[in-house]
Design an enzyme around this catalytic site. Structure first.
Site, PDB file in Angstrom:
ATOM      1  CE  LYS A 134      -4.426  -1.326   0.558  1.00 61.03           C
ATOM      2  NZ  LYS A 134      -5.529  -0.845  -0.300  1.00 61.03           N
ATOM      3  CE  LYS A 236     -10.247  -3.493  -3.518  1.00 61.65           C
ATOM      4  NZ  LYS A 236      -9.361  -2.826  -4.471  1.00 61.65           N
TER       5      LYS A 236
END
Length: 321
Positions: A134, A236
């Site tokens: 991230k 997703k």
């Protein structure tokens, strides 16, 4: 004969989970359990705060309305709400055998930036060495240095990076400046570096760092087209909708020669094991992005193989019907 139950659940999260500037203390969601004759199917409905457009209360209302119609023999259309449509479609796919049992339990490990920690998790990983970092949570220069360090320390490593649109074009350039140009082709992709797609496209052109679309897929007017510098689509399912819609997006990506990556929205262990099955079914050549279970403090109903987190079964859930 049909039977159905809806369960509500809540799992405490690790202290450090921050999404879109808000700390996520618990993960809250619903399960639907459908039974017909001697078959059964489960699905998870867990909108992700800060990312899903719907609230859990809205998803629950849509789910209960659908379940109440289905269990009296009707064939109701799936709700428009993405998380509800996805969870119900998974339960139906288990019920009718559409969702294969085979699963891809490989997960690109989430790395905090410590090479020693990453060495350990990659050593146990068969085949391609892929990890996820991230970026955009700290200074862009720091992110660039961390990514460069990892790529330098592990020569066969490929990294997936996710910025969640955190950077201005200037910040994105600051990041790239600290990544050795010789290593940049080992960045498999950087998800959504900038707030606008045009800025992200320009970043890819200027730096040679490949990008991927994630949030963009769910925006009005998004078109599935091949573009220079774009190598992947991150899908997703909890944010996308029904299994059919997920299949359509995967097929559209593959038709363009793009990598499609099935990715977690921080589902429970039950939801993650289903995503692992979906990945094995629809994207068998690609390691999914599912390394989020350890952000939680327990597993629910179905275990992730080999994970040591405590396990809770149906008795820990709150039935709503």
């Amino acid at each position: 004969m049909r039977g159905a139950q809806v369960y509500r659940w809540q799992i405490p999260m690790d202290a450090g989970v921050v999404l879109r500037d808000r700390r996520l203390k618990t993960r809250d969601g619903l399960f639907v359990h459908l039974q017909q004759d001697d078959r059964q199917g489960w699905g998870e409905i867990s909108p992700l705060p800060g990312f899903s457009l719907e609230s859990l209360a809205e998803a629950e209302a849509a789910l209960l309305a659908w379940v109440n119609a289905w269990r009296i023999g009707e064939s109701p259309a799936l709700p428009a709400i993405p998380s509800a449509a996805f969870g119900i479609s998974c339960a139906l796919a288990e019920l009718d055998g559409t969702l294969p049992e085979a699963a891809d339990y490989r997960a690109a490990p989430l790395c905090s930036g410590d090479p020693d920690e990453l060495f350990e998790s990659l050593a146990a990983m068969p085949g391609e060495k892929i990890a996820k970092v991230k970026v955009g949570l700290y200074e862009a220069v720091r992110d660039g240095m961390v990514v460069n360090l990892l790529l330098e320390a592990i020569p066969d490593l490929r990294l997936r990076l996710d910025a969640n649109r955190a950077w201005t074009p200037l910040k994105a350039q600051q990041f790239a400046k600290y990544v050795n140009p010789d290593y940049r082709d080992r960045i498999a992709f950087l998800e959504e570096p900038c707030k606008s797609r045009d800025d992200s496209r320009a970043f890819a052109q200027e730096t040679g760092i490949a990008i991927a679309w994630d949030e963009s897929l769910r925006e009005a007017g998004f078109e599935f087209v091949a573009e220079p510098g774009v190598t992947a689509l991150v899908i997703k399912p909890t944010l996308t909708g029904s299994l059919d819609k997920v299949r359509e997006q995967v097929a559209a990506a593959h038709a363009l020669g793009l990598t499609a990556v099935i990715s977690s929205s921080i589902e429970s262990s039950l939801g993650l094991t289903q995503l692992a099955r979906i990945a094995a079914w629809l994207t068998p050549q690609t390691i999914p992005g599912l390394d989020t279970l350890n952000l939680m403090q327990s597993q629910l109903v179905r275990r992730w193989p080999g994970n040591p987190l405590p396990y809770l079964d149906i008795e820990a859930l709150e039935p709503l019907l």
